[in-house]
Scaffold this motif. Structure first.
Motif, PDB file in Angstrom:
ATOM      1  N   ALA B 132       0.768  -1.263  -0.289  1.00  0.00           N
ATOM      2  CA  ALA B 132       0.132   0.101  -0.131  1.00  0.00           C
ATOM      3  C   ALA B 132       1.140   1.263   0.128  1.00  0.00           C
ATOM      4  N   ASP B 133       0.654   2.155  -0.820  1.00  0.00           N
ATOM      5  CA  ASP B 133       1.566   3.277  -1.207  1.00  0.00           C
ATOM      6  C   ASP B 133       1.159   4.326  -0.077  1.00  0.00           C
ATOM      7  N   ALA B 134       2.173   5.335  -0.073  1.00  0.00           N
ATOM      8  CA  ALA B 134       2.106   6.433   0.633  1.00  0.00           C
ATOM      9  C   ALA B 134       2.609   7.685  -0.316  1.00  0.00           C
ATOM     10  N   PRO B 135       1.694   7.880  -1.132  1.00  0.00           N
ATOM     11  CA  PRO B 135       2.048   8.474  -2.597  1.00  0.00           C
ATOM     12  C   PRO B 135       2.775   9.977  -2.408  1.00  0.00           C
ATOM     13  N   ASP B 136       2.174  10.643  -1.191  1.00  0.00           N
ATOM     14  CA  ASP B 136       2.749  12.002  -0.810  1.00  0.00           C
ATOM     15  C   ASP B 136       3.656  12.204  -0.023  1.00  0.00           C
ATOM     16  N   SER B 137       4.317  10.932   0.437  1.00  0.00           N
ATOM     17  CA  SER B 137       5.800  10.862   1.286  1.00  0.00           C
ATOM     18  C   SER B 137       6.763  10.994   0.465  1.00  0.00           C
TER      19      SER B 137
END
Lengths: 332, 332
Positions: B132-137
């Motif tokens: 599961a991504d943390a796209p704004d990190s």
């Protein structure tokens, strides 16, 4: 005599130490040989492209070579010298005949190449596609640019350059899927995320500098308030750049282009083109060879009878501007 | 005396050989140390998850461990024991304090975890997201399933099971982005590629077995001709399976589910669920560690000042049916 005996004992001690050390190093090697990421120099992996002489392939090939050095294996570079799929088919047939350890392929015509790609896979040779996919072939993976996301990136950069306000146009190559995706990503992002910006028109530059120059002159005449143009490929970008220079609009109209050939980089250096999108071409070559090595050495997964490799790697996009353009000139 | 002199000379010879061999092996080691894909056992890379005890993480962890063996480095496994982002933040803070060589993270709440992820990257620790991504990190890459494509795959499998004809329904978890993408991919594919098939309804099973059982009973009552249900997550699939058993529709209604927990596999083995989609979880772990290693050893690209890693790896989807279900039971 006692002195001699002493030397004798010291030397016997060293001999024992030598034998011991020799055996230890043997054991260590054996323990690692099954899993370590190190092949042999007589394994040869081949990169196959078309228009083999153009600058574009230098960076994927460098990535391929860098991975070969890391993995202690050999690589070769082959392909069609022209933009000619029949020549590429012939070359690929010759490569397959030598039974290499793996093949990384880019092609301009997947439909025509599919049968030869499948022939390689069926004869047990690991094959991955890079840069341009052959989605209906039996190749194990594809490593290349997410073109939709590249268009999104271009839109955000354009918005930054124009302070999120104004009319923009596109010069593209609408017959090719990758260019449709770039244009769609650009257009959707401008339309949904920047309410004070408008995409006024999309023109067909046909991948040609002269035609792109002409259509961008039309675009400027028809839309005198236009503040930016996104060119979805390099010839288009240089063509738009020449139109902007002719119309003396340098500085008034921002151009975002694609790829990093010399003509584009020079125009960035001169301030004619504001930014260009560099594809992760080194990554395409590097990770293609990693994948081929993993397939060849059965390291690609833990399930029997499955080829457990990632099916798609998005090799990424970097925005190149005057600030970092110097890093992108090829070092020969 | 002559005999002793002979022994003396032989031993001196061996000593010279020993020194020579020792120096050669030193040279060889130095030549390779810069590029070879081999770390040291005191490099520790950490995998951080939530609900650490569930079966789902066993295969990513196996991939992580397999890569560690190939690369001669050490790994550790940490995380929140509960579905609790505050616990995960605390654990991640503790991991960062030990300055590991790299961290692979999966989280159920990227917004809450972003500041800690960024803190790790800013303090020089390589970080990638998986599953599961943390796209704004500021994490360097994401390795996980393309959920839209997973829905497309489910649609094609459903069409195959139903001979491309009939009504189908969906039980999903519409508040989560990954489930929206799966449902959209399924729906679009059925609507555009199979003219004799219809998606009659999409119900909210809330990721719960009992609720999914109830809504699928509604679905069956409202659509008596329905021939198949796609459940976009594992609890939903088991819930639908129980409804089908209760209604004695086993064999009349095809279920396609998601993931490979024991309940799902058992229902495939019994013929209640026709197929499930296995994510490339081993690949997530294996290639996460490869990427972290490449970042830690500055092997990730050839541009200075750039982190030249692929930004997204689609770790793929495999269709599991009765034919290959036995391969998916965990081997403990």
């Amino acid at each position: 005599m006692k002195k001699l005996l002493f030397v004798y004992i010291v030397l016997i001690g060293l001999f024992v130490l030598y034998v011991y050390q020799y055996q230890t190093s043997e054991t260590t090697n054996n323990e690692w040989s099954e899993h370590e990421l190190r092949g042999t120099i007589d394994e040869t992996y081949v990169m196959v492209t078309f228009q083999t002489g153009i600058d574009y392939w230098k960076r994927p090939l460098k990535g391929f070579e860098d991975a070969a050095e890391a993995l202690n294996i050999s690589v070769a570079y082959r392909g069609a010298t022209q933009y000619d799929v029949n020549e590429e088919i012939t070359v690929l047939e010759q490569v397959i005949a030598k039974n290499p350890s793996g093949i990384a392929i880019s092609t301009m015509d997947p439909e025509a190449l599919n049968p030869v790609i499948n022939k390689a896979v069926e004869s047990g040779i690991p094959v991955v596609m890079f840069d341009a996919d052959a989605p209906d072939s039996k190749a194990y993976a594809f490593l290349g640019t997410n073109n939709h996301y590249a268009g999104v990136t271009a839109a955000h950069k354009m918005a930054e350059l124009l302070n999120e306000s104004g009319e923009v146009g596109v010069v593209t190559h609408p017959n090719q899927l990758n260019h449709q995706e770039r244009t769609q990503g650009f257009r959707e992002t401008i339309e949904t995320e920047y309410p004070d910006m408008t995409v006024v028109d999309v023109k067909d530059g046909r991948g040609d500098q002269m035609i792109s120059k002409e259509v961008s002159e039309d675009l400027m005449r028809e839309n005198p308030d236009m503040k930016g143009i996104f060119a979805s490929e390099a010839n288009g970008g240089v063509g738009v750049g020449k139109a902007v220079l002719d119309q003396q609009k340098k500085g008034d109209l921002h151009i975002i282009s694609f790829d990093t050939d010399k003509g584009t980089l020079d125009m960035i250096d001169e301030g004619v083109i504001s930014a260009t999108l560099a594809q992760g071409t080194w990554e395409m070559g590097y990770w293609s060879l990693q994948f081929l090595f993993h397939l060849q050495h059965n390291l690609a997964g833990d399930l029997e009878g499955e080829t457990d490799l990632p099916r798609y790697v998005d090799t990424g996009i970097t925005v190149v501007t005057k600030d970092n353009v110097s890093e992108y000139y090829p070092v020969d």
